[in-house]
Structures are given as structure tokens and as C-alpha cells.
Enzyme design. Sequence first.
Site, short mmCIF file in Angstrom:
data_model
loop_
_atom_site.label_atom_id
_atom_site.label_comp_id
_atom_site.label_asym_id
_atom_site.label_seq_id
_atom_site.Cartn_x
_atom_site.Cartn_y
_atom_site.Cartn_z
N TYR A 197 -2.57 -0.81 9.69
CA TYR A 197 -2.39 -1.18 8.33
C TYR A 197 -1.22 -0.90 7.72
CZ TYR A 197 -4.10 -1.81 3.41
OH TYR A 197 -4.23 -1.85 2.06
N SER A 253 0.90 -1.21 0.03
CA SER A 253 0.01 0.13 0.06
C SER A 253 0.86 1.32 0.01
CB SER A 253 -0.89 -0.01 1.19
OG SER A 253 -1.67 1.25 1.41
#
Length: 259
Positions: A153, A140
Site C-alpha cells: 500500500y 496516504s
Amino acid sequence: MENKVAMVTGAAGGIGEAVVRGLVERGVTVALVDRNGDRLEEIAKELRNAGGRAEAFPADVTSSTDVEDVVDAIEQQLGGIDYLVNGAGVLRLGPAKELTDQDWSTTFAVNTTGVFFISRAVVNRMVERGRKGAIVTVASNAAGTARVDMSAYAASKAAATMFTKCLGLEVSKYGIRCNVVAPGSTDTPMLTALWSDGDDSASRASIEGVAEVFRVGIPLGRIAQPSHIADAVLFLLSDQAAHITMHDLTVDGGAALGH
């Protein structure tokens, strides 16, 4: 890529499914791995009916035993794995000081430890066979850009990113390449599940940015489609990227301003 064998985790939807479809279109035999066995079989059956080669292998990437068993099953049924895509991922949102133990442990179990378990199992078999291969981890842009409410995350994706690069350094002598694709906001169930205010307002906020949470917008002015991310993954797996390893390719429309 034709006649190669690929293993894709997180294959039941979103980016993983797009990668699977792209691989099958290129003549690759694909092992679909996810905990959602019903959806896996639906996708695999559809692809087989269209003339593709795809098989469903339900498994939990957070279990090392499950991982070793499923990799053995894939290689026995389909042949040695040439390509691995680590696409499984979960998102737990919230301020860092309010995250529960379970939020943190689940996020790292899937996004980081799962990448380790799967990559280790596949690489060990590649090395034993003396077989070249390619691995891509879907991380990400949050791995390198701080985001409000995304500490678990972002940290898990940063860890998976660096693990993949270190692995790439260690196995380069065997002809195994390891790269990372870092998406930004992408039209997947993981993103749309967060859109409580409606699609238009939520997607507009992602595109235009939100100043109060220090988030810039998306310069290209659109949310990515899963196929945009899949195209980057397929490139890094292919021989077109034969001299690329330990690379982190950001695919976010400029949202991280090139970082």
C-alpha cells in the site's frame, strides 16, 4: 467552481463520496466512477433528488479500455472535465515477505496504474481543448512514512504521489494543476474493516499509537472524518489554490509528525 464538471473515482463510499457531496454542494456537475454501480446510482439519485447534478458511470480503473470509454462517455454526456479526483484505492495488509503476487499486483493496479490510466485520459482531453484544469490524487501519509504490514500500500501510494507531481510539472504550461492529498487514519470502510477488536480499542490504538510497530499516535487526538479529507481536496481544486501545483498536503492530525 459552479457549473464546472468533475470526475471522481472511488466515488461509491468513504473519502470519494465525501468529495462528490462537497463538489455538488458547490454547484459542480459530478461524474461518479467506481466498480460498485449500484451504490454509485444510489448516491447519484439522492443528489439529483436534492437538486444536485450527479451521474453514475461504473468502470474499472485498472482497465485502460474501460477508462478511455468512460472518460469519453462522461465528456459526451456532461461536457469537458475541469476537475479530476483520483480517489479509488485498495489495501492489502501483511508482512512484505508474505504478500502474494496477487496482493502486490492488485494494489498497484488500482492505486498506481489506475491513477495513471485515468490521469492520462483526462489530461489528454484537457490539453486538446486548451482547457485549464485541476487534478488531485488521494494518496496516504504512508507514502512517506514506513508502516508495518503496509509495504504494498505504501509503495503504491508513493508511486502515485510522484507520478502526480511529475505530471503536474509536465502539464503546468497548459494551466493544469496537479496536487496530492495524503490522509492518515480516516473513518472509512477501508479502515473500519481492519478493526477486529472492536471500534473503541482499535480507534484508541490509532490515536494513542502502538510502540511495538513503531507507530506514533495522532497528536490531535481523533480519527479523521471523510469530510476533513474532502475539504482539503476541494481547496486544491478551487481557485483559492490557483498558484499551487505539485504539492503534497498531509491531512492526518499530525500522525506523520509533519512529514
